[in-house]
Design an enzyme around this catalytic site. Structure first.
Site, PDB file in Angstrom:
ATOM      1  CD  GLU A  11      36.467  62.097  65.656  1.00  0.00           C
ATOM      2  OE1 GLU A  11      36.354  61.294  64.715  1.00  0.00           O
ATOM      3  OE2 GLU A  11      37.380  62.014  66.512  1.00  0.00           O
ATOM      4  CG  ASN A  71      43.014  60.203  65.178  1.00  0.00           C
ATOM      5  OD1 ASN A  71      43.632  60.759  64.281  1.00  0.00           O
ATOM      6  ND2 ASN A  71      42.879  60.736  66.374  1.00  0.00           N
TER       7      ASN A  71
END
Length: 284
Positions: free
Chosen positions: A151, A189
């Site tokens: 990411e 997440n």
């Protein structure tokens, strides 16, 4: 590879990131505050690689080539020649801001200053420097040498040039970068940890056993690991910390940590790394 890489932190993520770059042909310096921490990082790298040699999947020469590209360091000043610096220290904002303040003092102009944080604010970390335009998130996933995703997270002042440099390096590593604008938990997440948290609530309510919850998610959604298997692998304390970050940042009750997850962490049931989490691994 022309870029010189400096990794701050020789723990499981830092050593994995250093190995990833070295495997791709980069020259890497792996830094930690004590020599024994750096030595332990080298052990985390060489141990699994030598097991691959035993299985005939690599040669000793290939392992030696990877390890030889990694230079040990306990001197923060060694960062001054790096083109890309990646911080992989404890997931605490105060610690990360201190690291970035120190990096700001030694890194050369134009160096990319990246954090491997899994959920903390890139903008707040960048504010500890005088060059927030050069600060970016590069969130590798564990184990970094295996997982394909990074990411790449923009802070509020991250420049386009910094983003493109970081994304290009991911490509050189053979990774896939996803572009993320800073938000609590980023993408993975923010979606994954609440799912794991809800599994603890389901278990706490007695809806099903841990084994059957894992089986249901693996067979019903094609997940390679069930939520409890994954929580044990990544660390229950890490999952709780991420939930607490999401809850405090958003105030949204859907991110409130499960009481059972808190109970397990308080009891020291942190997962595979200590031998017991949701499951008990101590008997083999």
């Amino acid at each position: 590879m022309g870029e010189r890489i400096f990794v701050v932190g020789a723990g499981s993520m830092g050593s994995g990131i250093a190995q990833t770059f070295a495997t791709a042909g980069f020259d890497v310096t792996m830094h930690d505050v004590k020599k024994e921490y750096v030595d332990a990082g080298f052990g985390r790298i060489s141990g699994p690689l030598l097991k691959r040699v035993e299985k005939g999947k690599m040669t000793t020469a290939e392992v030696d080539a990877i390890v030889s590209r990694i230079t040990p360091s306990t001197d923060f000043g060694d960062a001054q020649q790096a083109d890309l610096i990646i911080e992989a220290v404890f997931e605490k904002m105060e610690v990360k801001k201190e690291v970035f303040s120190r990096l700001d003092a030694v890194a050369k102009p134009g160096a990319v200053l990246a954090t491997n944080t899994s959920s903390l604010s890139i903008s707040e970390i960048a504010a500890a420097t005088t060059r927030p335009q050069d600060v970016i998130g590069m969130h590798f996933f564990n184990p970094a040498p295996v997982m394909k995703l990074v990411e790449v997270i923009r802070g509020s002042l991250t420049s386009d040039a910094t983003f493109h440099k970081a994304a290009a390096i991911c490509t050189k590593l053979g990774k896939e970068a996803v572009a993320v604008n800073e938000a609590p938990g980023f993408v993975v997440n923010r979606m994954l940890v609440p799912m794991m948290n809800e599994a603890f609530n389901i278990l706490m309510e007695g809806v099903a056993s841990a084994e059957d919850i894992d089986k249901a998610m693996k067979l019903g959604t094609n997940m390679p690991m069930g939520p409890f298997e994954l929580a044990d692998y990544t660390g229950l304390d890490i999952g709780l910390h991420t939930m607490e970050t999401l809850f405090s940042e958003t105030g949204d009750p859907k991110f409130r940590p499960s009481p059972l997850l808190r109970k397990y962490v308080r009891a020291g049931r942190l997962g595979r790394k200590v031998g017991i989490g949701v499951y008990d691994y101590r008997s083999g």
